[in-house]
Motif scaffolding. Structure first.
Motif, PDB file in Angstrom:
ATOM      1  N   ILE C  37       0.851  -1.182   0.000  1.00 21.05           N
ATOM      2  CA  ILE C  37       0.000   0.000   0.000  1.00 21.05           C
ATOM      3  C   ILE C  37       0.892   1.239   0.000  1.00 21.05           C
ATOM      4  O   ILE C  37       2.068   1.159   0.337  1.00 21.05           O
ATOM      5  N   ASN C  38       0.290   2.363  -0.384  1.00 24.31           N
ATOM      6  CA  ASN C  38       1.040   3.610  -0.414  1.00 24.31           C
ATOM      7  C   ASN C  38       0.928   4.300   0.940  1.00 24.31           C
ATOM      8  O   ASN C  38      -0.128   4.808   1.299  1.00 24.31           O
ATOM      9  N   PHE C  39       2.030   4.326   1.689  1.00 20.21           N
ATOM     10  CA  PHE C  39       2.006   4.987   2.993  1.00 20.21           C
ATOM     11  C   PHE C  39       1.917   6.496   2.842  1.00 20.21           C
ATOM     12  O   PHE C  39       1.667   7.193   3.805  1.00 20.21           O
ATOM     13  N   GLY C  40       2.152   7.009   1.655  1.00 25.92           N
ATOM     14  CA  GLY C  40       2.031   8.447   1.426  1.00 25.92           C
ATOM     15  C   GLY C  40       0.705   8.814   0.783  1.00 25.92           C
ATOM     16  O   GLY C  40       0.590   9.863   0.150  1.00 25.92           O
ATOM     17  N   GLN C  41      -0.296   7.957   0.941  1.00 28.86           N
ATOM     18  CA  GLN C  41      -1.576   8.197   0.290  1.00 28.86           C
ATOM     19  C   GLN C  41      -2.222   9.496   0.773  1.00 28.86           C
ATOM     20  O   GLN C  41      -2.879  10.186   0.005  1.00 28.86           O
ATOM     21  N   GLY C  42      -2.010   9.831   2.038  1.00 30.39           N
ATOM     22  CA  GLY C  42      -2.581  11.064   2.578  1.00 30.39           C
ATOM     23  C   GLY C  42      -2.084  12.277   1.822  1.00 30.39           C
ATOM     24  O   GLY C  42      -2.849  13.179   1.459  1.00 30.39           O
ATOM     25  N   GLU C  43      -0.795  12.300   1.542  1.00 28.93           N
ATOM     26  CA  GLU C  43      -0.210  13.411   0.790  1.00 28.93           C
ATOM     27  C   GLU C  43      -0.772  13.431  -0.630  1.00 28.93           C
ATOM     28  O   GLU C  43      -0.965  14.495  -1.217  1.00 28.93           O
ATOM     29  N   LEU C  44      -1.046  12.226  -1.149  1.00 25.12           N
ATOM     30  CA  LEU C  44      -1.618  12.155  -2.495  1.00 25.12           C
ATOM     31  C   LEU C  44      -3.010  12.797  -2.513  1.00 25.12           C
ATOM     32  O   LEU C  44      -3.357  13.549  -3.432  1.00 25.12           O
ATOM     33  N   VAL C  45      -3.791  12.514  -1.472  1.00 30.54           N
ATOM     34  CA  VAL C  45      -5.117  13.146  -1.334  1.00 30.54           C
ATOM     35  C   VAL C  45      -4.964  14.662  -1.321  1.00 30.54           C
ATOM     36  O   VAL C  45      -5.651  15.388  -2.045  1.00 30.54           O
ATOM     37  N   MET C  46      -4.018  15.118  -0.515  1.00 28.52           N
ATOM     38  CA  MET C  46      -3.860  16.546  -0.291  1.00 28.52           C
ATOM     39  C   MET C  46      -3.361  17.258  -1.563  1.00 28.52           C
ATOM     40  O   MET C  46      -3.908  18.284  -1.967  1.00 28.52           O
ATOM     41  N   VAL C  47      -2.346  16.687  -2.193  1.00 26.48           N
ATOM     42  CA  VAL C  47      -1.802  17.319  -3.400  1.00 26.48           C
ATOM     43  C   VAL C  47      -2.863  17.350  -4.509  1.00 26.48           C
ATOM     44  O   VAL C  47      -3.016  18.358  -5.207  1.00 26.48           O
ATOM     45  N   SER C  48      -3.630  16.258  -4.630  1.00 23.79           N
ATOM     46  CA  SER C  48      -4.690  16.250  -5.641  1.00 23.79           C
ATOM     47  C   SER C  48      -5.736  17.315  -5.336  1.00 23.79           C
ATOM     48  O   SER C  48      -6.252  17.961  -6.246  1.00 23.79           O
ATOM     49  N   ALA C  49      -6.046  17.494  -4.060  1.00 22.06           N
ATOM     50  CA  ALA C  49      -7.029  18.513  -3.694  1.00 22.06           C
ATOM     51  C   ALA C  49      -6.513  19.904  -4.051  1.00 22.06           C
ATOM     52  O   ALA C  49      -7.243  20.725  -4.613  1.00 22.06           O
ATOM     53  N   PHE C  50      -5.240  20.152  -3.746  1.00 23.54           N
ATOM     54  CA  PHE C  50      -4.646  21.443  -4.098  1.00 23.54           C
ATOM     55  C   PHE C  50      -4.684  21.664  -5.608  1.00 23.54           C
ATOM     56  O   PHE C  50      -4.999  22.746  -6.095  1.00 23.54           O
ATOM     57  N   PHE C  51      -4.354  20.599  -6.342  1.00 24.90           N
ATOM     58  CA  PHE C  51      -4.347  20.714  -7.794  1.00 24.90           C
ATOM     59  C   PHE C  51      -5.751  21.062  -8.307  1.00 24.90           C
ATOM     60  O   PHE C  51      -5.929  21.935  -9.147  1.00 24.90           O
ATOM     61  N   LEU C  89       9.275  -4.559  -4.819  1.00 25.59           N
ATOM     62  CA  LEU C  89       8.525  -5.785  -5.064  1.00 25.59           C
ATOM     63  C   LEU C  89       9.367  -6.787  -5.835  1.00 25.59           C
ATOM     64  O   LEU C  89       9.337  -7.988  -5.567  1.00 25.59           O
ATOM     65  N   GLU C  90      10.144  -6.277  -6.804  1.00 24.98           N
ATOM     66  CA  GLU C  90      11.006  -7.181  -7.566  1.00 24.98           C
ATOM     67  C   GLU C  90      12.023  -7.840  -6.652  1.00 24.98           C
ATOM     68  O   GLU C  90      12.372  -8.996  -6.826  1.00 24.98           O
ATOM     69  N   GLN C  91      12.504  -7.083  -5.660  1.00 25.77           N
ATOM     70  CA  GLN C  91      13.497  -7.641  -4.743  1.00 25.77           C
ATOM     71  C   GLN C  91      12.834  -8.380  -3.597  1.00 25.77           C
ATOM     72  O   GLN C  91      13.512  -8.831  -2.674  1.00 25.77           O
ATOM     73  N   LYS C  92      11.521  -8.460  -3.635  1.00 28.28           N
ATOM     74  CA  LYS C  92      10.757  -9.110  -2.570  1.00 28.28           C
ATOM     75  C   LYS C  92      11.115  -8.545  -1.192  1.00 28.28           C
ATOM     76  O   LYS C  92      11.193  -9.254  -0.212  1.00 28.28           O
ATOM     77  N   SER C  93      11.388  -7.229  -1.149  1.00 27.02           N
ATOM     78  CA  SER C  93      11.716  -6.624   0.135  1.00 27.02           C
ATOM     79  C   SER C  93      10.568  -5.722   0.560  1.00 27.02           C
ATOM     80  O   SER C  93       9.627  -5.492  -0.191  1.00 27.02           O
ATOM     81  N   GLU C  94      10.667  -5.215   1.785  1.00 33.97           N
ATOM     82  CA  GLU C  94       9.639  -4.305   2.251  1.00 33.97           C
ATOM     83  C   GLU C  94      10.092  -2.857   2.150  1.00 33.97           C
ATOM     84  O   GLU C  94       9.587  -1.987   2.835  1.00 33.97           O
ATOM     85  N   GLY C  95      11.053  -2.606   1.275  1.00 36.45           N
ATOM     86  CA  GLY C  95      11.543  -1.260   1.068  1.00 36.45           C
ATOM     87  C   GLY C  95      10.454  -0.291   0.642  1.00 36.45           C
ATOM     88  O   GLY C  95      10.573   0.911   0.849  1.00 36.45           O
ATOM     89  N   TRP C  96       9.362  -0.823   0.065  1.00 38.08           N
ATOM     90  CA  TRP C  96       8.307   0.074  -0.407  1.00 38.08           C
ATOM     91  C   TRP C  96       7.682   0.851   0.734  1.00 38.08           C
ATOM     92  O   TRP C  96       7.173   1.951   0.529  1.00 38.08           O
ATOM     93  N   ILE C  97       7.690   0.306   1.949  1.00 34.92           N
ATOM     94  CA  ILE C  97       7.091   1.047   3.067  1.00 34.92           C
ATOM     95  C   ILE C  97       7.830   2.364   3.229  1.00 34.92           C
ATOM     96  O   ILE C  97       7.242   3.450   3.232  1.00 34.92           O
TER      97      ILE C  97
END
Lengths: 651, 238, 292
Positions: C37-51, C89-97
């Motif tokens: 999941i995108n842990f920065g989803q909140g910022e995505l909501v906010m930036v889209s609202a500003f846009f 995901l390719e490296q099967k790591s949790e770096g995406w968090i």
């Protein structure tokens, strides 16, 4: 040996002496402030590294523990009138207890869920600090007075030395702890929680202990933080700080005390870096150069994917370009941290120290300390009575998954000292049966008895503790640990020193004994010469044998081997047979799941054949091979040779 | 139709395939036999792109496809019914079949009507699947799942079909049924590469066969030739 | 009288809860295909609202602002997938968090500097004059939120269940390798799920902005509650998020009424930690079987 000790301990002492003497040479309160912050962050990051590095979990709560520790220290001075050490003790304890409490629910979680739990805890902490105004002063903040030290006023320099001494103590204790059985258990937990449980180490207590320990250091750092700044505000401990802390750990290098230290110095210096435009440009240009060099090198040598090479260059390039376009870099603080962290996580995942340590190791050619001679096998695996009494009994065992009856009423008896084969077609319930015996699954119905006593149900850990050990069909090694460490993690009956002795580094004797015993087991499976290799770098066959050695380290009454020959080449299958014979000679009872009929014929005293979750035949290997039901369901109608894997496979 | 030349592949540091070469001519059934761990499944995985070969070539209809993503190779006309069947458990039987034809159907609307003809053919081949078309695939028996996996591969109208251990873990009766199905596929002119533990039965349906040992082809020939080879006879055909 | 107030609080809270549910649904979309999941989803909501606010300021009519904002959100979602998720995901790591947190932080800082740190009103053609229903006042604005949330979720569910591409989503989530063998590109499916998830987040931003105003911190509280809803309902539970969202929205509204407005975040956070402790797969989630 001495050269190694001299280099490693020597460099630590020199660094400590240097840090301690700076205030004597430079009389500058600004520098002193920086150094104090460095020591505090050092303690904080060493704590964070326990979860992020050793336990391998993304922990977003360390900033909250810093805050909790800070408020705890401040309040215990103002409300309870504690002295400086009393207050710091309270900070430490607050971190320890709350960390332990948080670890309980977070315990069963991994990856994103764990990160979310810690994130929620952080948010909750800030809310509580903000809203509990009667205690914390809320958003107004809280003034803290640095208490005196047995009547002596602690000046800035004295406080710095106190922080430094605490950092040195924490460093020493953590070094001892992490190189002991505890550190190995933390790492084992990260690589395979299932195997950790199955080796009787207990993921539960180690995860809680590791997290609580890291949080306690967070709390301690918080206490020092409070006495350093003498003014606290809830807003300090939010999201941004946490990201900066993660930047410190990742940039410095995970699983390394030096890494935490390097990371701490960088994040202590960061704010100053931003306030000076020229310095900022120089450093980001430096970063860009490194990213370019590393990226090009990675692409040429094909060690990096294009994204890994290019993304850090773009990030650092943005940083350089941004410096020219933006008027006040201070306003873009978070974006700058983000770009740096992004470049590091993508391009240099092992961190600065990870990179440097490989380089230094090559430069100084430090040999690892010599290993002791292997212990006598007789002392490691004392011969067991192979008296043929019933050792393991299954009584009408059932395990259903939804509507699927994987094991449907299996009864069998394994006699002490026997090698008992368990065969049957794919999906006949063999694996499920041993998974129930070893505690991975709880049975739907029925009983499992060992020595006539009911085995614990549904807990790998508890079953392992009463003398059942197993290997896994799909290897569950601790990949990042060496072969020797893999065995040592599981070793039973050697580690007895209580935690304080371990922290003080006074448990070296048992460490040597553990090494000697583990080497004996590695010798038994023919891996003594590869003791120092990381498990993941061993050949496939060697990995299989290592799992057997590790399972033996439990000194089990019953050893379950789940398809040990799967995927082994012909010579390795012969080795395997020899190894199992040697184990058999020591009187250890073995349950062997295997598809190679000739292996089964050669080794087994008795065989049970399963099909569709039920026993369809029992007897000696020759008897079951002639059994028409077995021929029909498993061996195949054609002949014995038609059975899967009938040929000692020449892979 | 499918040519494999000097294929090398492995997992991590261990190399499983060390120069496998084989050929499957259009409209033939080719069997790949060998002991456990000889590299049969790895060969299949390296052909279909689930595993990237480190060396060697795979030609599908004359065009090299090695190193491409599995999804791309699938779209070029290779259908791989993998070991262990791998049906989409939570999806219905019909959805599984429709997904089999994914690469040649419209993605949004009208895919059902476009696939109707092929769907009927598969249902005619496996009437049991028609009965269970709305049932979740995960609830089918092992034999039915195998039929579904084969049917799903057929839906793609593939140039070549790879069939990996279709009899694995199945009761002998069902195994017979599987081999009957393979015979019918052969009659329908499907080009097929078959990996099987039941070597004798596999040779009965195959036009040509390869015996794998230690990651490469040890012996090859028509079934009749292999039956004359004493070593093969002793080791694999009893 | 007391009961009317309680009902009023619960109902207004529940409308906000629907927004949490919508954002939580965005998490489910990507979790289904990639277990991330995108842990920065909140910022995505906010930036889209500003846009979207910028589009309004530029003078675009509302019916064009919505698709514009959604499109922008989708682009951001795709960017997050490419820059933050794919490699890990390719490296099967949790770096995406860590990487998605970092990208979010960058977005936050950029928004602060581009649009300023102040909260700004978000004009909307929909009236906020309340109407009385059984003594409880409801605004057309709130109703528009409910309609918007349910419409978006309904459309996406329809897409997932009725189109072949939607079935491919489920196939990737059921068995990634087998899906690849059918010609379904897992990478593209995951990209698409992130694009959709970004769109859903933008929708949430557009719907909630007229109520909360637009500012850099508008989503920081919102997102924590969306996390709670997603985890409590279960990251693979479909419409479970709506029920939990309504419940949590009402609960926090009552909590802020009875304990104090500063504590309104608390119930969600406590609920999340408790839910993780008791049912790690969520109330509506499926239990997983450990395999070796």
């Amino acid at each position: 040996m001495w050269k190694r000790l001299l280099l490693i301990r020597g460099s630590e002492l020199v660094a400590l002496a240097l840090l301690a003497s700076i205030p004597l040479a430079v009389d500058n309160s600004y520098v002193l402030g920086l150094l104090t912050l460095l020591a505090i962050y050092g303690i904080l990051l060493i704590g964070l590294d326990v979860t992020v590095g050793y336990l391998g979990q993304v922990n977003l709560a360390q900033a909250a523990f810093l805050g909790l520790g800070a408020y705890a220290a401040g309040l215990s001075v103002s409300l309870l009138g504690f002295g400086i050490f009393g207050a710091l003790g309270v900070s430490l304890l607050v971190g320890l207890v709350l960390g332990g409490l948080l670890a309980f629910p977070a315990l069963r979680l991994e990856g994103p869920q764990f990160a979310l739990a810690t994130l929620s805890f952080s948010a909750l902490t800030v809310t509580a600090l903000n809203e509990w105004e009667s205690l914390t002063g809320g958003a107004q903040g809280l003034h803290v007075n640095r208490p005196d030290f047995f009547g002596l006023d602690v000046n800035a320099q004295g406080f710095y030395w106190l922080c430094l001494i605490l950092l040195a103590l924490v460093w020493m204790a953590m070094r001892n702890l992490l190189s002991s059985q505890w550190g190995r258990a933390f790492e084992a937990l990260r690589d395979s929680p299932i195997a950790t449980d199955a080796m009787g180490v207990g993921t539960f207590r180690h995860k809680v202990a590791g997290f609580a320990l890291g949080s306690a250091l967070g709390g301690l750092a918080g206490g020092l933080y409070a006495f350093n700044f003498e003014y606290l505000q809830p807003q300090t401990y939010v999201y941004d700080l946490m990201v900066i802390l993660l930047l410190g750990v990742v940039l410095g290098g995970r699983k390394s005390l030096w890494g935490a230290f390097v990371g701490a110095s960088l994040i202590a210096l960061l704010p100053n870096l931003l306030s000076n435009w020229l310095l900022f440009e120089v450093i980001s240009a430096l970063g860009l150069t490194v990213a370019l060099a590393a990226g090009v090198r990675g692409l040429m040598k094909k060690t990096a994917k294009p994204f890994q090479a290019i993304a850090p260059i773009i990030a650092m390039g943005l940083l350089v370009a941004g410096g020219f376009m933006v008027e006040n870099t201070e306003n873009w603080r978070k974006a700058i941290f983000a770009l740096m962290l992004f470049a590091v996580v993508v391009g240099l995942p092992e961190g600065l120290m990870g990179f440097a340590s490989r380089f230094l190791a090559r430069l100084f050619r430090i040999a690892p300390p010599a290993l002791p001679a292997p212990a006598g096998l007789n002392t490691v695996l004392t011969a067991k009575a192979a008296d043929g009494k019933a050792l393991l009994e299954l009584r009408n065992l059932k395990r259903y998954f939804g509507g699927v009856k994987a094991v449907d009423g299996v009864s069998m008896t394994v006699r002490a000292g026997h090698v008992h084969g368990l065969i049957g077609p794919n999906g006949s319930g063999k694996s499920t049966a041993v998974n129930v015996i070893s505690g991975l699954y709880a049975p739907t119905a029925g009983e499992v008895l060992l020595h006539g006593k009911t085995l614990p149900q549904g807990s790998l850990f508890k079953v392992a503790r009463v003398g059942v050990s197993r290997t896994f069909q799909n290897l569950q090694l601790f990949g990042e640990l060496t072969a020797l460490d893999n065995v040592m993690v599981a070793l039973k009956g050697v580690y007895r020193s209580p935690l304080p002795l371990v922290l003080l580094g006074l448990a070296q004797g048992e460490e040597k004994r553990a090494q000697a015993e583990s080497l004996a087991l590695l010798e038994l499976v023919g891996l003594k010469d590869q003791a120092r290799k990381q498990a993941r770098d061993l050949t496939y066959g060697a990995q299989r044998f290592l799992e057997i050695a590790r399972a033996l380290a439990r000194k089990p009454d019953l050893l379950i081997l789940d398809e040990p020959a799967a995927g082994l080449a012909h010579p390795d299958v012969n080795n395997l047979v020899e190894i199992i014979k040697r184990i058999h000679q020591r009187g250890i009872t073995i349950v062997l799941i295997e598809h190679h009929m000739d292996v089964v014929s050669e080794l087994c005293d008795a065989v049970t054949v399963l099909d569709g979750g039920q026993v369809i035949a029992e007897g000696t290997p020759d008897e079951v091979k002639r059994d028409p039901k077995v021929i029909e369901a498993y061996l195949g109608v054609v002949s014995e040779a038609e059975a899967p894997g009938a040929i000692p496979s020449p892979a | 139709m499918l040519v494999v030349e000097n294929l090398h592949a492995g997992y991590g540091t261990s190399e499983v395939l060390v120069g496998t070469s084989l050929e499957v001519k259009q409209g033939t059934v080719v069997a790949l036999i060998g002991a456990n761990g000889a590299g049969k499944t790895t060969t299949m995985r390296a052909i279909s792109g689930m595993l990237k070969p480190t060396k060697g070539r795979v030609l599908l209809d004359g065009k090299p496809v090695q190193g491409q993503d599995a999804s791309r190779i699938a779209r070029l006309g290779l259908a791989h019914a993998p070991e262990g069947r791998k049906v989409f458990g939570p999806l219905s039987v019909e959805d599984n079949l429709l997904l089999g034809a994914y690469s040649r159907l419209p993605l949004f609307f009208g895919f059902r009507s476009k696939a109707a003809h092929e769907l009927e053919r598969v249902y005619d081949l496996f009437p049991r699947l028609r009965e269970r078309r709305q049932q979740a695939a995960g609830t089918l028996s092992g034999g039915e799942q195998q039929m579904l996996a084969i049917g799903r591969a057929l839906m793609a109208k593939p140039k070549v079909m790879l069939l990996d251990e279709p009899s694995m873990g199945l009761a002998p009766v069902i195994v017979q049924e599987v081999f009957n199905t393979i015979r019918r596929l052969k009659e329908a002119g499907i080009t097929l590469l078959l990996v099987e533990q039941f070597a004798k039965s596999a040779l009965e349906v195959a036009d040509y066969a390869y015996v794998m040992e230690r990651g490469c082809i040890a012996v090859e020939g028509s079934p009749a030739e292999l039956h004359k080879n004493e070593r093969v006879l002793a080791a694999y055909l009893g | 009288m007391e009961s009317i107030i309680i009902a009023q609080m619960a109902v207004s809270g529940a409308f906000m809860g629907l927004v949490y549910a919508l954002i939580a649904y965005g998490f489910q979309l990507t979790y289904a295909t990639s277990k991330s999941i995108n842990f920065g989803q909140g910022e995505l909501v906010m930036v889209s609202a500003f846009f979207s606010l910028t589009l309004i300021t530029v003078g675009l009519p509302y019916w064009l602002v919505v698709p514009g904002g959604l499109f922008f959100g989708a682009i951001l979602g795709l960017f997050v997938e490419r820059a933050g998720v794919r490699l890990a995901l390719e490296q099967k790591s949790e770096g995406w968090i860590l990487l998605t947190i970092i990208i979010g932080l960058f977005g936050f800082s950029a928004a602060e500097n581009i649009w300023g740190r102040d909260d700004r009103p978000f004009p909307t053609p929909i009236s906020s004059d309340s109407i009385q229903v059984f003594g409880v006042s409801i605004t057309p604005l709130e109703i528009s939120v409910a309609i918007g949330v349910l419409a978006v979720m309904g459309l996406i569910e329809l897409f997932k269940r009725k189109t072949l591409l939607g079935k491919a989503f489920e196939a990737v989530s059921a068995d990634r390798d087998a899906a690849e063998l059918m010609g379904v590109s897992a990478t593209r499916t995951i990209m698409l799920s992130y694009g959709l998830s970004g769109m859903v987040a933008a929708m949430a931003g557009i719907l909630v902005s007229p109520i909360t105003t637009v500012g850099p911190t508008m989503a920081s509280a919102l997102i924590l509650k969306a996390f709670s809803v997603a985890v409590v309902a279960g990251l693979d539970s479909g419409f479970g998020v709506v029920l939990i969202g309504l419940f949590l929205g009402a609960l926090e509204s009552l909590a802020s009424f009875y304990i104090g407005s500063g504590w309104r975040e608390a119930p969600g956070l406590i609920l999340l930690i408790l839910a993780l402790a008791v049912r790690p797969n969520g109330v509506f989630g499926k239990a997983s079987i450990r395999k070796v």
